[in-house]
Design an enzyme around this catalytic site. Structure first.
Site, PDB file in Angstrom:
ATOM      1  N   ASP A  93      10.176  42.775 -34.583  1.00 53.71           N
ATOM      2  CA  ASP A  93      10.135  42.373 -35.998  1.00 53.71           C
ATOM      3  C   ASP A  93       8.791  41.792 -36.407  1.00 53.71           C
ATOM      4  OD1 ASP A  93      12.843  43.091 -36.073  1.00 53.71           O
ATOM      5  OD2 ASP A  93      13.435  41.086 -35.416  1.00 53.71           O
ATOM      6  N   HIS A 125      13.220  48.785 -38.988  1.00 54.52           N
ATOM      7  CA  HIS A 125      11.931  48.585 -39.659  1.00 54.52           C
ATOM      8  C   HIS A 125      12.165  48.588 -41.155  1.00 54.52           C
ATOM      9  CE1 HIS A 125      10.080  49.678 -35.852  1.00 54.52           C
ATOM     10  NE2 HIS A 125      10.766  50.789 -35.846  1.00 54.52           N
TER      11      HIS A 125
HETATM   12  P1  GTP Z   1      11.400  46.150 -34.914  1.00 52.74           P
HETATM   13  O1  GTP Z   1      10.965  47.483 -34.431  1.00 52.74           O
HETATM   14  O2  GTP Z   1      12.856  46.051 -35.208  1.00 52.74           O
HETATM   15  O3  GTP Z   1      10.974  45.088 -33.988  1.00 52.74           O
HETATM   16  O4  GTP Z   1      10.800  45.801 -36.431  1.00 52.74           O
HETATM   17  P2  GTP Z   1       9.431  45.755 -37.206  1.00 52.74           P
HETATM   18  O5  GTP Z   1       8.341  45.278 -36.319  1.00 52.74           O
HETATM   19  O6  GTP Z   1       9.191  47.052 -37.909  1.00 52.74           O
HETATM   20  O7  GTP Z   1       9.634  44.618 -38.321  1.00 52.74           O
HETATM   21  P3  GTP Z   1      10.773  44.410 -39.424  1.00 52.74           P
HETATM   22  O8  GTP Z   1      10.583  45.446 -40.491  1.00 52.74           O
HETATM   23  O9  GTP Z   1      12.108  44.281 -38.814  1.00 52.74           O
HETATM   24  O10 GTP Z   1      10.389  42.951 -39.984  1.00 52.74           O
HETATM   25  C1  GTP Z   1       9.199  42.639 -40.583  1.00 52.74           C
HETATM   26  C2  GTP Z   1       9.434  42.137 -42.009  1.00 52.74           C
HETATM   27  O11 GTP Z   1       8.208  41.660 -42.524  1.00 52.74           O
HETATM   28  C3  GTP Z   1       9.893  43.206 -42.982  1.00 52.74           C
HETATM   29  O12 GTP Z   1      10.783  42.620 -43.913  1.00 52.74           O
HETATM   30  C4  GTP Z   1       8.596  43.667 -43.653  1.00 52.74           C
HETATM   31  O13 GTP Z   1       8.783  44.191 -44.965  1.00 52.74           O
HETATM   32  C5  GTP Z   1       7.856  42.367 -43.720  1.00 52.74           C
HETATM   33  N1  GTP Z   1       6.373  42.452 -43.664  1.00 52.74           N
HETATM   34  C6  GTP Z   1       5.604  43.206 -42.837  1.00 52.74           C
HETATM   35  N2  GTP Z   1       4.294  42.918 -43.005  1.00 52.74           N
HETATM   36  C7  GTP Z   1       4.251  41.954 -43.958  1.00 52.74           C
HETATM   37  C8  GTP Z   1       3.169  41.197 -44.551  1.00 52.74           C
HETATM   38  O14 GTP Z   1       1.999  41.351 -44.222  1.00 52.74           O
HETATM   39  N3  GTP Z   1       3.517  40.276 -45.510  1.00 52.74           N
HETATM   40  C9  GTP Z   1       4.824  40.059 -45.890  1.00 52.74           C
HETATM   41  N4  GTP Z   1       5.067  39.134 -46.800  1.00 52.74           N
HETATM   42  N5  GTP Z   1       5.842  40.731 -45.330  1.00 52.74           N
HETATM   43  C10 GTP Z   1       5.565  41.661 -44.377  1.00 52.74           C
HETATM   44  P1  IMP Z   2      19.859  45.152 -27.426  1.00 46.37           P
HETATM   45  O1  IMP Z   2      18.530  45.801 -27.411  1.00 46.37           O
HETATM   46  O2  IMP Z   2      20.705  45.509 -28.622  1.00 46.37           O
HETATM   47  O3  IMP Z   2      20.589  45.343 -26.118  1.00 46.37           O
HETATM   48  O4  IMP Z   2      19.620  43.565 -27.570  1.00 46.37           O
HETATM   49  C1  IMP Z   2      18.967  42.809 -26.561  1.00 46.37           C
HETATM   50  C2  IMP Z   2      18.086  41.736 -27.197  1.00 46.37           C
HETATM   51  O5  IMP Z   2      16.989  42.354 -27.857  1.00 46.37           O
HETATM   52  C3  IMP Z   2      18.786  40.867 -28.266  1.00 46.37           C
HETATM   53  O6  IMP Z   2      18.214  39.565 -28.213  1.00 46.37           O
HETATM   54  C4  IMP Z   2      18.384  41.540 -29.569  1.00 46.37           C
HETATM   55  O7  IMP Z   2      18.415  40.636 -30.659  1.00 46.37           O
HETATM   56  C5  IMP Z   2      16.952  41.967 -29.229  1.00 46.37           C
HETATM   57  N1  IMP Z   2      16.479  43.134 -29.994  1.00 46.37           N
HETATM   58  C6  IMP Z   2      16.719  44.444 -29.742  1.00 46.37           C
HETATM   59  N2  IMP Z   2      16.090  45.230 -30.625  1.00 46.37           N
HETATM   60  C7  IMP Z   2      15.402  44.410 -31.450  1.00 46.37           C
HETATM   61  C8  IMP Z   2      14.505  44.632 -32.550  1.00 46.37           C
HETATM   62  O8  IMP Z   2      14.219  45.763 -32.945  1.00 46.37           O
HETATM   63  N3  IMP Z   2      13.990  43.531 -33.140  1.00 46.37           N
HETATM   64  C9  IMP Z   2      14.255  42.282 -32.704  1.00 46.37           C
HETATM   65  N4  IMP Z   2      15.081  42.011 -31.674  1.00 46.37           N
HETATM   66  C10 IMP Z   2      15.647  43.077 -31.055  1.00 46.37           C
HETATM   67 MG    MG Z   3      12.893  44.913 -36.920  1.00 42.83          MG
END
Ligand code: GTP
Ligand code: IMP
Ligand code: MG
Length: 335
Positions: free
Chosen positions: A13, A43
């Protein structure tokens, strides 16, 4: 660039989806291929005023010329894949490898029904752990056996390496984050496989000599969902006070938060062989960054923060997120 791997440097995230979609457009990427675990990822991508939440497709869909592929190392939930293809209207350019393993209802039931997995570890309940266990036991179903996936079956390593050979720009998209890695993370509070850059390349079928750049994505603070140690964890009240509240894309759970951790960042750079850093959410930690278009116009406290990261971690911060939208990025690669 030609072949760039993008990975998370903390606990997932970090905003990889937004960074990947920016690069897809900016670098006119020929193909974006997803590695990582599977639909446990979520994402959020804000594009043309709309928020897309993707769990299976690569996040680089914003560029209509980019092929979107899912590498054989990834676990696929066919329902989620087909829904996202429809929602994004990307059918003609999406593909998945015939060797992707398939998540079935039994995997989801096992994940959610297990006191150890959903209770103690705090998994996402998407069936990825039990599915990877079946894969290791050599009893899992593969994408080539699923009728509805037939139109999308693509030899992903062949296509991706073909573009690399032509010198086209290629993105290999990681999910989760370094400290959720089964090998390098905070075991047992981790996901069900390694998710560092080497594994992301292997998931797609790209060898290490063909990777040119590794971008590690850090958020300007650290968040974590599920159980496991989080250094400097803030109380929920303090998280609210700082404006750092986030909810999970997949599970809707509140993300735990802590200040930026230089030790974790340094080690993540080492484990991933990172050559660049993308730093997201600078606008959340330094509100006066919102709307700023040039790095030179950053306020002094934000500049100090970026410089301290570069000094401690010894890798340049090339991309800075200044808001959630795809175009809200300051790109220091181009001055
Ligand atoms: P995983 O693969 O699940 O780990 O996720 P991810 O790395 O793609 O991130 P995810 O989208 O779950 O969470 C990031 C959050 O931050 C989202 O709500 C984005 O829209 C937001 N975001 C990303 N970059 C920025 C930024 O520079 N500023 C702000 N305000 N929000 C951002
Ligand atoms: P699983 O991958 O669903 O087995 O979860 C194992 C751990 O990884 C838990 O703590 C989840 O919250 C974390 N996790 C898995 N995928 C993500 C992701 O995309 N973003 C943040 N945490 C994750
Ligand atoms: Mg995410």
């Amino acid at each position: 660039m030609p072949c760039m791997v993008i990975v998370g440097g903390f606990y997932g995230d970090e905003g990889k989806g937004k960074v990947v979609s920016y690069l897809g457009v900016k670098d006119n990427v020929a193909v974006a291929a997803r590695g990582g675990v599977g639909p446990n990822a979520g994402h959020s991508i804000v594009w043309n005023g709309r928020t897309y939440r993707l769990r299976m497709l690569p996040s680089a869909f914003a560029n209509p010329d980019t092929r979107l592929l899912v590498g054989p190392g990834v676990l696929v939930n066919p329902e989620v894949f087909l829904r996202e293809v429809k929602e994004t209207g990307t059918g003609g350019r999406c593909g998945l490898d015939p060797l992707c393993a398939i998540i079935e209802q039994k995997h989801i039931d096992q994940d959610r029904g297990s006191a150890h997995l959903s209770g103690e570890i705090g998994t996402t309940g998407t069936g990825t752990g039990p599915c990877n266990a079946d894969r290791v036991n050599r009893s899992v179903k593969l994408a080539r056996e699923v009728e509805e996936l037939r139109p999308y079956l693509t030899d992903v390593p062949l296509v991706v390496n073909g573009f690399i050979d032509e010198g086209r720009n290629v993105l290999l998209e990681g999910t989760q984050g370094t400290y959720l890695s089964l090998f390098h993370g905070t075991y047992p509070y981790v996901t069900s496989k390694d998710v560092t850059a080497s594994s992301i390349a292997a998931d797609v079928g790209v060898g290490p000599t063909n990777v040119d750049e590794v971008v590690v994505v850090f958020k300007a603070f650290v968040t974590r969902v599920g159980a496991g140690f989080l250094k400097g964890e803030l109380s929920p009240e303090e998280t609210v006070k700082r404006g750092w509240v986030e909810t999970g894309t997949v599970t809707g759970r509140l993300r735990r938060a802590a200040p930026f951790d230089f030790d974790l960042a340094r080690r993540a750079v080492m484990l991933n062989g990172a050559t660049q850093i993308a730093l997201t959410k600078t606008d959340i930690v330094f509100p006066s960054v919102k709307g700023v278009k040039k790095y030179a116009d950053f306020p002094r406290d934000a500049l100090d923060f970026v410089e301290s990261i570069e000094r401690e971690v010894k890798v340049p911060v090339t991309l800075l997120g200044t808001g959630p939208a795809v175009e809200e990025v300051i790109d220091r690669r181009i001055g």
